[in-house]
Design an enzyme around this catalytic site. Structure first.
Site, PDB file in Angstrom:
ATOM      1  N   ASN A   1      44.293  52.155  38.795  1.00 45.39           N
ATOM      2  CA  ASN A   1      45.714  52.284  39.107  1.00 45.39           C
ATOM      3  C   ASN A   1      45.992  53.528  39.956  1.00 45.39           C
ATOM      4  OD1 ASN A   1      46.071  50.033  37.502  1.00 45.39           O
ATOM      5  ND2 ASN A   1      46.701  51.181  35.703  1.00 45.39           N
TER       6      ASN A   1
ATOM      7  N   GLN B   1      35.125  52.825  31.516  1.00 48.26           N
ATOM      8  CA  GLN B   1      34.686  53.680  32.600  1.00 48.26           C
ATOM      9  C   GLN B   1      33.450  54.453  32.144  1.00 48.26           C
ATOM     10  OE1 GLN B   1      37.976  55.763  34.490  1.00 48.26           O
ATOM     11  NE2 GLN B   1      39.272  53.946  34.503  1.00 48.26           N
TER      12      GLN B   1
ATOM     13  N   TYR C   1      39.446  43.323  29.594  1.00 47.09           N
ATOM     14  CA  TYR C   1      39.144  44.219  28.477  1.00 47.09           C
ATOM     15  C   TYR C   1      39.253  43.420  27.184  1.00 47.09           C
ATOM     16  CZ  TYR C   1      39.533  48.018  31.845  1.00 47.09           C
ATOM     17  OH  TYR C   1      39.335  48.844  32.922  1.00 47.09           O
TER      18      TYR C   1
ATOM     19  N   GLU D   1      35.860  45.789  36.441  1.00 48.27           N
ATOM     20  CA  GLU D   1      36.382  46.489  35.254  1.00 48.27           C
ATOM     21  C   GLU D   1      36.131  45.604  34.060  1.00 48.27           C
ATOM     22  OE1 GLU D   1      40.277  48.314  35.184  1.00 48.27           O
ATOM     23  OE2 GLU D   1      40.161  48.782  37.321  1.00 48.27           O
TER      24      GLU D   1
ATOM     25  N   GLU E   1      37.589  57.157  37.422  1.00 49.11           N
ATOM     26  CA  GLU E   1      38.933  57.179  38.001  1.00 49.11           C
ATOM     27  C   GLU E   1      39.538  58.576  37.792  1.00 49.11           C
ATOM     28  OE1 GLU E   1      41.446  54.026  36.552  1.00 49.11           O
ATOM     29  OE2 GLU E   1      43.212  54.766  37.623  1.00 49.11           O
TER      30      GLU E   1
ATOM     31  N   GLU F   1      44.158  45.741  41.291  1.00 46.51           N
ATOM     32  CA  GLU F   1      45.103  45.010  40.416  1.00 46.51           C
ATOM     33  C   GLU F   1      46.485  44.873  41.054  1.00 46.51           C
ATOM     34  OE1 GLU F   1      45.044  46.665  36.429  1.00 46.51           O
ATOM     35  OE2 GLU F   1      43.008  45.934  36.106  1.00 46.51           O
TER      36      GLU F   1
END
Ligand code: AHR
Length: 495
Positions: free
Chosen positions: A71, A348, A243, A291, A26, A172
């Protein structure tokens, strides 16, 4: 403690889709700038990509990388990252309070991916933008036509299309932190119409609709149902994000994380299949766990970052041994669900909650989580087989009735190798395994690698890059999984 593990030739879960070993880059922190890209670095290639980083990415054999967010994508104009670099705008990046220079965009990233022998999973902005920009981006990336956006790509120096096959419809979108948050019905309509247009431009692409941004969201379940009811016929996958962490420093409880992931996956499958039944559809929606990782170490430190910096050190979790055991266990869970989980991205890849770390202007090093990811990615290709396990269970805090041992096997396509991935979640007790490979005659244990150690909090750093590395165990005698360990066992067919 003893445990019985039976792996049967006839207990096939699924052919493993190698895309479950994907990752994520990202525009966040030092993932791009100072991570994969640093033109002044001594290892930089002709396009400014760090070759020391590239080598480690290749070592993980990552088949696909999600890009450019996260994001970040919800406020991103993809055109900013194309064409003449000297004309690209420097912009306020609102998702991470940073400055985006746009030195890297899809023009460069598609080249990095090729050099990394990886495909791209591309996300479109459904926060500040919509269907029009998304279909233009598909044209820019994938079309051969003599039309505006395909021609723009050619003018920028790329005659051949990039051929991006997998696309995320936003990121998201239920989260109130998201730029352009949507209510379920708003997102459902937008995803449906955007997906429709994108597939009109290139019918060969596949689409991922956003599920809830976490199973802990109040809207979890209702969101998935609403989105699928609207967009079922236009999408191929539903996304899952989660997460894990040990913020209360209860390591035994933390060892139950994979069971939480497993429940989440099963719940999402149930919702997908409920909508399938309602719609009397022949098609099953597959899952894209795009993710997943451990993320909690850097939360406090990130609150102290000054805004509006270029590539600030954000989300730089320093992982330890217990995180590596959990990450290995989460990968076992992905394999156990490989009949429905066809895509998964370790979030990531570089510097940002990552297995690979760099010093800007300096060296690279491997975090503890690098190793379970690498061994599973390299050896977990083929057909996944269920392991039937007879073992003790434990309860600790919120981790209730957790099997101490978990495992899954993958038999290679040529059947010369069986890889067993196994975890002992009980921290203070070794587990002796009675392993039965039913229907597989003439296989011998040739390798046993384990992530284990006295100090669960030990981790690596640029100064001590090999403090925590895999242990090579003896393959003679009984198989013992150390208390608190993740294990890789390789069986080879005797000639
Ligand atoms: O991976 C870090 C962030 O976590 C991503 O940008 C976002 O999608 C999620 O909340």
């Amino acid at each position: 403690m003893k445990a019985k593990v039976t792996i049967g030739r006839d207990k096939v879960i699924s052919k493993v889709d190698n895309r479950i070993y994907s990752s994520f880059i990202e525009h966040l922190g030092r993932a791009v700038y100072g991570g994969i890209y640093e033109p002044e670095h001594e290892t930089a290639d002709d396009m400014g990509f760090r070759q020391d980083v590239m080598e480690l990415v290749k070592e993980l054999k990552v088949p696909m990388v999600r890009y450019p967010g996260g994001n970040f994508v919800s406020g991103y104009n993809w055109e900013d990252g194309t064409g003449d670099k000297s004309k690209r705008p420097r912009k306020l990046e609102l998702a991470w309070n940073s400055i985006e220079t746009n030195e890297v965009g899809i023009d460069e990233f598609q080249e990095w991916s090729k050099r990394a022998s990886s495909d791209i999973m591309m996300a479109v902005n459904l926060g500040t933008r919509g269907a029009d920009d998304a279909r233009n981006l598909v044209e820019y990336c994938n079309s051969k036509t003599d039309t505006y956006y395909a021609d723009m790509r050619r003018k920028n120096g790329f005659e051949e299309p990039f051929g991006i096959k997998l696309w995320c419809l936003g990121n998201e979108m239920d989260g109130d932190w998201q730029i352009g948050t949507k209510r379920a019905h708003e997102y459902a309509r937008l995803a449906c119409e955007t997906g429709k247009l994108m597939k009109m431009v290139d019918p060969s692409i596949e689409l991922v609709a956003c599920g809830s941004s976490s199973p802990l969201m109040d809207s979890f379940g209702k969101w998935e149902e609403t989105v699928l009811r609207e967009a079922y016929d236009h999408v191929d996958y539903l996304s899952l994000h989660s997460y894990y962490g040990n913020p209360d420093d209860n390591s035994q409880e933390y060892m139950g994380s994979a069971v939480v992931m497993d429940r989440f996956i099963k719940d999402v499958i149930a919702i997908c299949d409920k909508v399938k039944a309602e719609k009397k559809s022949e098609k099953s929606i597959m899952l894209s766990f795009d993710e997943w990782n451990v993320w909690f170490h850097s939360h406090e430190q990130d609150k102290k970052q000054e805004p509006w910096q270029v590539a600030p050190p954000l989300l730089e979790d320093m992982y330890n041994l217990e995180d590596a055991i959990v990450v290995g266990d989460l990968m076992i869970t992905l394999l156990k669900n490989s009949d429905r989980v066809k895509v998964a991205c370790l979030a990531q890849l570089v510097n940002v909650i990552a297995p690979i770390m760099t010093v800007t202007g300096g060296g690279v090093w491997k975090q503890t989580i690098f190793y379970p990811f690498k061994y599973t990615s390299l050896n977990g290709r083929g057909t996944a087989l269920k392991a039937e396990i007879d073992c003790e269970r434990f309860t600790e805090g919120k981790a209730v009735d957790i099997p101490v041992v978990d495992a899954v096997a993958v038999v290679s396509d040529d059947e010369t190798e069986i890889s067993v991935f196994a975890v002992n979640r009980k921290l203070d007790e070794a587990a002796e395994i009675g392993l039965n490979l039913e229907g597989f005659d003439g296989y011998e244990l040739t390798e046993h690698i384990s992530m284990e150690g006295e100090d669960l909090k030990a981790g690596n750093s640029i100064d001590e890059p090999e403090k925590v590395v895999p242990v090579n165990k003896s393959v003679d005698g009984s198989i013992v999984l150390a208390g608190g360990s993740w294990n890789y066992l390789k069986f080879k067919k005797l000639a």
